[in-house]
Scaffold this active site. Structure first.
Site, PDB file in Angstrom:
ATOM      1  NE  ARG A   1      -8.293 -10.556   1.821  1.00 12.14           N
ATOM      2  CZ  ARG A   1      -9.415  -9.858   1.965  1.00 12.14           C
ATOM      3  NH1 ARG A   1     -10.563 -10.478   2.188  1.00 12.14           N
ATOM      4  NH2 ARG A   1      -9.399  -8.546   1.854  1.00 12.14           N
ATOM      5  CG  HIS A  61      -6.873  -4.985   3.770  1.00 18.69           C
ATOM      6  ND1 HIS A  61      -6.539  -4.910   2.428  1.00 18.69           N
ATOM      7  CD2 HIS A  61      -8.155  -5.438   3.813  1.00 18.69           C
ATOM      8  CE1 HIS A  61      -7.580  -5.287   1.703  1.00 18.69           C
ATOM      9  NE2 HIS A  61      -8.569  -5.625   2.523  1.00 18.69           N
ATOM     10  NE  ARG A 116     -15.999  -5.375   0.826  1.00 17.79           N
ATOM     11  CZ  ARG A 116     -17.133  -6.066   0.915  1.00 17.79           C
ATOM     12  NH1 ARG A 116     -18.210  -5.618   0.374  1.00 17.79           N
ATOM     13  NH2 ARG A 116     -17.185  -7.216   1.575  1.00 17.79           N
ATOM     14  CB  THR A 117      -9.832  -7.262  -1.447  1.00 17.40           C
ATOM     15  OG1 THR A 117     -10.311  -6.642  -0.260  1.00 17.40           O
ATOM     16  CG2 THR A 117      -8.389  -6.867  -1.691  1.00 17.40           C
ATOM     17  CE  LYS A 138      -3.698 -30.906  -6.075  1.00 18.04           C
ATOM     18  NZ  LYS A 138      -3.193 -30.634  -7.424  1.00 18.04           N
TER      19      LYS A 138
HETATM   20  N1   CP Z   1     -12.798  -4.677   2.710  1.00 19.96           N
HETATM   21  C1   CP Z   1     -12.470  -5.946   2.359  1.00 19.96           C
HETATM   22  O1   CP Z   1     -11.308  -6.382   2.479  1.00 19.96           O
HETATM   23  O2   CP Z   1     -13.523  -6.688   1.908  1.00 19.96           O
HETATM   24  P1   CP Z   1     -13.415  -8.183   1.391  1.00 19.96           P
HETATM   25  O3   CP Z   1     -13.050  -9.043   2.590  1.00 19.96           O
HETATM   26  O4   CP Z   1     -14.768  -8.515   0.849  1.00 19.96           O
HETATM   27  O5   CP Z   1     -12.331  -8.247   0.370  1.00 19.96           O
END
Ligand code: CP
Length: 305
Positions: free
Chosen positions: A101, A129, A51-52, A80
């Site tokens: 992320r 998040h 999603r993100t 590396k």
């Molecule tokens: N909600 C969320 O962070 O989903 P993903 O891990 O798929 O990005």
């Protein structure tokens, strides 16, 4: 230049403006189809995501911009030994904005210190998040019409669930919010969330184990997945993973206007027989995530409508 590390980087007024912009984008997507022409977002994902990452990429494409990036540490020079600090210096030469992320708490913040472009925290370990929180808040605001005077149940892995930590830290700023924290003993919210966020802000909350006890009180039920990737051993995960399963029987205990959310991905914690219940809003939530990320990109790039 501004970054987005936490929802607290924005005042309530700024969040309202961003959510208003997201609502305008939803009503008139064509009106925003070229506001980021020739701009690029870099999505730097050292941890898996559906999603993100794709939501950020969709958001930039919807704004007329372009996308570069990597979807795993293995496919980047992190494999590396390249540091996050060096990586963002390099990416600053390629893109106008970056979403990162990383499994390590604080890694996006380190990147922001070395970046000459805005950096967005797209999830750092079990910490925060923020763009999921913007998504959750936008969804609640659109469906409930307000972010005040709500009883919100947070259920599942409250220890490792970074979306829960971000959501609590943001919603405590709104009047009339009460939390019911539903988790097994081992997965209760971290002490810093209880002490530094809830107690310090005098926000009413209860901690309970049984979902059934909380259900009839809730305006919003926020289900979460047990975070397998954060457990130290598989045995503990297996013992915890099916602790809560929301099914159509349990939904009978919920208010007729209860809104069920989940940041997704789900595993077993919401049975598929709940999906057609009109109170199940977790797929609508994904769509709101695109609109609010469009609004966030525009805000950080200081793009005019
Ligand atoms: N909600 C969320 O962070 O989903 P993903 O891990 O798929 O990005």
């Amino acid at each position: 230049m501004r970054h987005c590390m936490s929802p607290l980087d924005f005042s309530i007024e700024e969040l309202d403006q961003m959510m208003d912009l997201a609502a305008r984008i939803e009503k008139n997507p064509e009106g925003y189809a070229h506001v980021c022409d020739r701009k690029k977002i870099a999505t730097l994902f050292y941890e898996p995501s559906t999603r993100t990452r794709l939501s950020f990429e969709t958001a930039m494409l919807n704004l007329g911009g372009q996308v570069i990036g990597f979807s795993s540490a293995q496919s980047s020079s992190a494999s590396k030994g390249e540091s996050v600090a060096d990586t963002i210096r390099v990416i600053s030469c390629f893109a106008d904005i970056a979403a990162i992320r990383h499994p390590k708490e604080g890694a996006p913040y380190v990147a922001s210190l070395h970046s000459s472009i805005p950096v967005i925290n797209a999830g750092d370990g079990g910490h925060q998040h923020p763009t999921q929180t913007l998504t959750d808040m936008t969804t609640i605001r659109q469906i409930k019409g307000r972010l005040t005077d709500l009883t919100i149940g947070l259920c599942g892995d409250l220890k490792f669930g970074r979306t829960v930590h971000s959501l609590i830290s943001s919603l405590v700023r709104y009047p009339g919010i009460r939390f019911i924290l539903i988790s097994p003993e081992e997965l209760r919210i971290p002490d810093y969330v209880r002490e530094d966020i809830l107690n310090k802000n005098h926000v009413p909350y209860e901690e309970v184990i049984r979902l059934e006890d909380a259900m009839p009180q809730l305006d919003v039920l926020y289900m979460t997945r047990v975070q397998r990737e954060r457990f130290f051993n598989e045995e503990d995960y297996v013992r915890m993973k099916d602790f809560y399963i929301l099914d159509s029987e349990k939904m009978k205990l919920a208010r007729p206007d209860c809104t069920v959310l989940h940041p997704l991905p789900r595993v077993n914690e919401i049975s598929v027989d709940v999906d057609n219940d009109p109170r199940a809003c977790y797929f609508r939530q994904v769509q709101y995530g695109v609109y609010i990320r469009m609004a966030l990109i525009m805000t950080l790039l200081e793009v005019n409508e």
